[in-house]
Design a protein around this motif. Structure first.
Motif, PDB file in Angstrom:
ATOM      1  N   ASN A  52      -5.989   9.851  -9.258  1.00 64.16           N
ATOM      2  CA  ASN A  52      -5.019  10.139  -8.541  1.00 64.16           C
ATOM      3  C   ASN A  52      -5.033  11.613  -7.997  1.00 64.16           C
ATOM      4  OD1 ASN A  52      -5.793  12.496 -10.793  1.00 64.16           O
ATOM      5  ND2 ASN A  52      -3.620  11.539 -11.968  1.00 64.16           N
ATOM      6  N   THR A  69      -6.003   4.652  -0.655  1.00 58.41           N
ATOM      7  CA  THR A  69      -5.033   5.816  -1.202  1.00 58.41           C
ATOM      8  C   THR A  69      -5.490   7.542  -0.181  1.00 58.41           C
ATOM      9  OG1 THR A  69      -5.820   6.442  -2.397  1.00 58.41           O
ATOM     10  CG2 THR A  69      -4.648   4.524  -3.025  1.00 58.41           C
ATOM     11  N   LEU A  72      -2.585   9.101   1.729  1.00 59.29           N
ATOM     12  CA  LEU A  72      -1.044   8.575   1.252  1.00 59.29           C
ATOM     13  C   LEU A  72      -1.186  10.285   0.486  1.00 59.29           C
ATOM     14  CD1 LEU A  72      -1.502   5.912  -1.369  1.00 59.29           C
ATOM     15  CD2 LEU A  72      -0.165   6.109   0.263  1.00 59.29           C
ATOM     16  N   THR A  74      -0.393  13.171  -1.327  1.00 64.60           N
ATOM     17  CA  THR A  74      -0.756  13.447  -2.903  1.00 64.60           C
ATOM     18  C   THR A  74       0.504  13.019  -3.855  1.00 64.60           C
ATOM     19  OG1 THR A  74      -2.773  14.268  -2.577  1.00 64.60           O
ATOM     20  CG2 THR A  74      -2.290  14.710  -4.210  1.00 64.60           C
ATOM     21  N   ASP A  76       3.301  11.944  -3.763  1.00 65.62           N
ATOM     22  CA  ASP A  76       3.122  10.511  -3.201  1.00 65.62           C
ATOM     23  C   ASP A  76       2.603   9.163  -4.204  1.00 65.62           C
ATOM     24  OD1 ASP A  76       6.241  11.179  -2.224  1.00 65.62           O
ATOM     25  OD2 ASP A  76       5.351  10.335  -0.283  1.00 65.62           O
ATOM     26  N   LEU A  77       1.813   9.823  -4.197  1.00 65.81           N
ATOM     27  CA  LEU A  77       0.295   9.374  -5.314  1.00 65.81           C
ATOM     28  C   LEU A  77       0.569   9.343  -6.689  1.00 65.81           C
ATOM     29  CD1 LEU A  77      -2.227   7.923  -5.385  1.00 65.81           C
ATOM     30  CD2 LEU A  77      -3.360   9.417  -5.105  1.00 65.81           C
ATOM     31  N   ARG A  78       0.913  10.265  -6.484  1.00 64.31           N
ATOM     32  CA  ARG A  78       0.837  10.593  -8.145  1.00 64.31           C
ATOM     33  C   ARG A  78       1.853  10.640  -8.708  1.00 64.31           C
ATOM     34  NH1 ARG A  78      -1.376  17.312  -8.021  1.00 64.31           N
ATOM     35  NH2 ARG A  78      -3.721  16.147  -7.159  1.00 64.31           N
TER      36      ARG A  78
END
Length: 388
Positions: A52, A69, A72, A74, A76-78
């Motif tokens: 993450n 990822t 992506l 960061t 939104d990823l988390r």
């Protein structure tokens, strides 16, 4: 669901570059739990945090559900990855409801939806919403706070969860309870989970796959049973412990070794009938007795049948323990040792006889893995030279 390809992290230090994770590659199938194990400083937590991007990777990539990822955002990823840590990290100035609702609020959920989600999750982690919803973290025990940490990670229903020693700071009794509750949730939710632990027993209990790290490298990635039965090298063998055969007992249910429909007698059968059935089936000590509802109530000793006349119901010895098909063999072994028994009857939810489990059956089942391994090794070995 999670695919890691050549993931590497090199830290710059005053003494020069240090490789914390070196070319890590592995896959975690959808709906499975992967536990990362190894000694301190081995790279397991660094690997988890690169997923993450709490720690940025030096090279390599992470794919979630087939999507790279790397590009992506960061944040939104988390938001799409649940994250649980040992220190829990609840916000002390927020109620439990507000703590659970943080990510759903950020995602723009309406108030009615995230409030309902908080109630649903408290029920799921076995905490009464009417009691805990409006409390603050300081009003909860450590174990209760950890449950809230898990609930918060599940709030937005993420497909992936990362857990960094989430139960490590909890006392053994509460840890066992929370682990059991978590596994019940996982059976229903089928999340894809990567889980850092330092406890081999916890890993064996929780994991579908175990990844063992050493010095920043992935040493062995396999099922718990294969790691315990076939450690790749001396390091893994020492890490899982000399009692690894006993640890395997947790992985096997009674149903896998149970002998169905074992011979038995009823109270109205004569001792002579009991003796004949024992001799017919090669029983050297005793035979099980059931009542008219097919529920085990005791056993009749062979020595009694050989010396007395009468009926089984007049000379049976009461049972000290029974097991169920879904129990694991660790429980069975413990009961056998406690009661000096070499076999135990198995019953269904209504107490009706389903089978029996024996020490010999357990030993045979565990030994089958080693026998298969020896056969495979022999098949791969070159044939000996034959002289004329």
């Amino acid at each position: 669901m999670i695919k890691i390809e050549n993931l590497t992290k090199i830290f710059d230090t005053p003494n020069g570059p240090v490789t914390a994770a070196d070319q890590i590659s592995m896959e975690v199938p959808e709906g499975e739990i992967c536990v990362l194990l190894g000694p301190s400083g081995c790279g397991k937590t660094t690997t988890l945090k690169m997923i993450n991007r709490i720690i940025p990777s030096t090279s390599g990539r992470v794919l979630i559900n087939g999507e790279d990822t790397t590009g992506l955002n960061t944040v939104d990823l988390r938001r799409n990855i649940g994250y649980v840590i040992q220190q829990i990290g609840l916000f002390p100035n927020m109620t439990i409801e507000e703590n659970i609702a943080i990510v759903p609020k950020l995602l723009g959920w309406p108030a009615a939806r995230y409030k309902a989600r908080a109630i649903e999750l408290l029920d799921m982690v076995a905490l009464d919403p009417s009691t805990f919803l409006k409390r603050y973290p300081r009003e909860l025990s450590g174990g209760q706070q950890q449950r809230i940490g898990v609930a918060r990670a599940l709030a937005a229903d993420p497909p992936v969860m990362l857990m960094d020693e989430p139960f490590g700071a909890i006392d053994p009794i509460n840890r066992e309870v929370i682990q059991d509750e978590f596994l019940k949730m996982q059976q229903a939710l089928r999340k894809t989970i990567m889980f850092v632990s330092h406890d081999i027993d916890e890993a064996v209990k929780m994991a579908n796959k175990i990844a063992i790290f050493r010095g920043g490298r992935l040493v062995q990635y396999d099922t718990p049973d294969d790691i315990l039965a076939h450690p790749k090298n001396e390091f893994v063998e020492n890490f899982v412990g000399d009692d690894r055969a006993l640890k395997r007992l947790r992985l096997v249910q009674v149903s896998h070794v149970m002998e169905p429909r074992p011979p038995h007698v009823q109270p109205g059968d004569s001792l002579q009938t009991a003796l004949q059935r024992m001799e017919q089936h090669g029983y050297s000590h005793a035979i099980l007795m059931v009542n008219d509802r097919k529920q085990p109530v005791g056993y009749v000793a062979k020595s009694i049948c050989q010396t007395l006349q009468g009926y089984c119901g007049e000379h049976y010895i009461g049972l000290k323990a029974c097991v169920k098909p879904q129990d694991d063999l660790r429980k069975v072994a413990s009961l056998m040792f406690n009661h000096d028994a070499t076999w135990l009857p198995c019953v269904d939810e209504n107490g009706v006889l389903a089978g029996q489990v024996t020490q010999r059956g357990i030993t045979h089942h565990l030994g089958a893995t080693y026998r298969k391994s020896s056969s495979a090794d022999a098949a791969l070995s070159p044939a000996p030279a034959v002289s004329a």
